[in-house]
Design an enzyme around this catalytic site. Sequence first.
Site, PDB file in Angstrom:
ATOM      1  N   GLN A 190      10.109  -7.512  -6.457  1.00 60.13           N
ATOM      2  CA  GLN A 190       9.693  -7.267  -7.838  1.00 60.13           C
ATOM      3  C   GLN A 190      10.780  -6.491  -8.575  1.00 60.13           C
ATOM      4  O   GLN A 190      11.383  -5.561  -8.018  1.00 60.13           O
ATOM      5  CB  GLN A 190       8.382  -6.470  -7.913  1.00 60.13           C
ATOM      6  CG  GLN A 190       7.127  -7.331  -7.951  1.00 60.13           C
ATOM      7  CD  GLN A 190       6.833  -7.951  -6.610  1.00 60.13           C
ATOM      8  OE1 GLN A 190       6.955  -7.311  -5.575  1.00 60.13           O
ATOM      9  NE2 GLN A 190       6.454  -9.224  -6.609  1.00 60.13           N
ATOM     10  N   CYS A 209       1.969  -4.113  -9.860  1.00 65.06           N
ATOM     11  CA  CYS A 209       2.703  -4.023  -8.591  1.00 65.06           C
ATOM     12  C   CYS A 209       2.625  -2.571  -8.145  1.00 65.06           C
ATOM     13  O   CYS A 209       3.325  -1.711  -8.690  1.00 65.06           O
ATOM     14  CB  CYS A 209       4.153  -4.467  -8.744  1.00 65.06           C
ATOM     15  SG  CYS A 209       5.144  -4.226  -7.246  1.00 65.06           S
ATOM     16  N   GLY A 210       1.768  -2.298  -7.176  1.00 68.19           N
ATOM     17  CA  GLY A 210       1.548  -0.919  -6.755  1.00 68.19           C
ATOM     18  C   GLY A 210       2.761  -0.295  -6.104  1.00 68.19           C
ATOM     19  O   GLY A 210       3.123   0.852  -6.389  1.00 68.19           O
ATOM     20  N   ASN A 211       3.446  -1.050  -5.209  1.00 64.11           N
ATOM     21  CA  ASN A 211       4.633  -0.506  -4.563  1.00 64.11           C
ATOM     22  C   ASN A 211       5.732  -0.238  -5.578  1.00 64.11           C
ATOM     23  O   ASN A 211       6.425   0.784  -5.521  1.00 64.11           O
ATOM     24  CB  ASN A 211       5.130  -1.471  -3.481  1.00 64.11           C
ATOM     25  CG  ASN A 211       4.191  -1.542  -2.297  1.00 64.11           C
ATOM     26  OD1 ASN A 211       3.698  -0.532  -1.814  1.00 64.11           O
ATOM     27  ND2 ASN A 211       3.919  -2.746  -1.826  1.00 64.11           N
ATOM     28  N   CYS A 225       2.602  -5.588  -0.058  1.00 62.43           N
ATOM     29  CA  CYS A 225       2.095  -5.869  -1.401  1.00 62.43           C
ATOM     30  C   CYS A 225       0.960  -4.892  -1.673  1.00 62.43           C
ATOM     31  O   CYS A 225      -0.107  -4.985  -1.057  1.00 62.43           O
ATOM     32  CB  CYS A 225       1.606  -7.310  -1.523  1.00 62.43           C
ATOM     33  SG  CYS A 225       0.915  -7.693  -3.158  1.00 62.43           S
ATOM     34  N   GLY A 226       1.192  -3.949  -2.575  1.00 57.76           N
ATOM     35  CA  GLY A 226       0.211  -2.904  -2.842  1.00 57.76           C
ATOM     36  C   GLY A 226      -1.080  -3.421  -3.436  1.00 57.76           C
ATOM     37  O   GLY A 226      -2.172  -2.994  -3.039  1.00 57.76           O
TER      38      GLY A 226
END
EC number: 5.1.1.7
Length: 296
Positions: free
Chosen positions: A49, A78-80, A232-233
């Site tokens: 990402q 996108c959490g990460n 993938c968060g």
Amino acid sequence: MSPLAERRFLKMHGAGNAIVVLDLRGTSIRVTPAEARTIAADAHSRFDQLMVVHEPVTPGTDAFMRIYNTDGSESGACGNGTRCVGYALLDDPAMARPAENGSLTLETKAGLVAVRRVTDRSFTVDMGQPRLRWDEIPLAEPFPDTRRIELQVGPIDDPILHSPAAVSMGNPHAIFFVERDPDTFDLGRIGPLLESHPIFPERANISIAQVTGRDTIKLRVWERGAGLTLACGTAACATVVAASRLRMIGRAARVALPGGELSIEWRADDHVLMTGPVYLEGEGTFAADLFAGLDG
């Protein structure tokens, strides 16, 4: 020459999820899909990402983020990557601006996201409320109960995978719960087939999950627009929500992904919190000739 030429970026990862953070505050530059694909294809800036930081849109927020996948498409969450942006905006000498108590409020096209530092290299992200109704996920046809939807891989009488849960965490997810190790499934083949299945009008992230204990899950993810990923968060969040709805776990779990572990809690107020690490690999600048010949 592309306005991105010679722009500085950070190369980071969150639990193995490759992240590039690009600060475009103070400019009117917008990354095009072709530029995003070019950045992803270059060995020096390869990403899962691309997190692009813009000036705030909503008063009281710290920044607006645009999130790009490797195919140039945009994602709402996108959490990460959000944890990595939190680190960059709090700690990077060129990007940091004063913030109270190590906390930030960021915005994406999916809504507001709160980020809080837990330790020097660990952050908690409030991923907001899961969307569970079929038309919010979205799905192409009505399903009164999205805990299990009608979808399968393989023969009708002996499917390899079947009846996934569907959840949106700002992007759509389908989670197949299995009894054996997710590594034994060929997600590299199954993922692209299901990502673009007609039931998902906006495509979907495809996950295979094994509940290994009352508060532990093993997870593999095919990420929409990016492919197989180490972490993938949002998929971890969606999986905990789905497992909790199916009464497989309580409302919190540690999710083990190939790139590391994330802690997920689905609070009583319906917000999903994700806690995990960030790692700074280094920084770079885009070569002047990287974008040569692009027409956007």
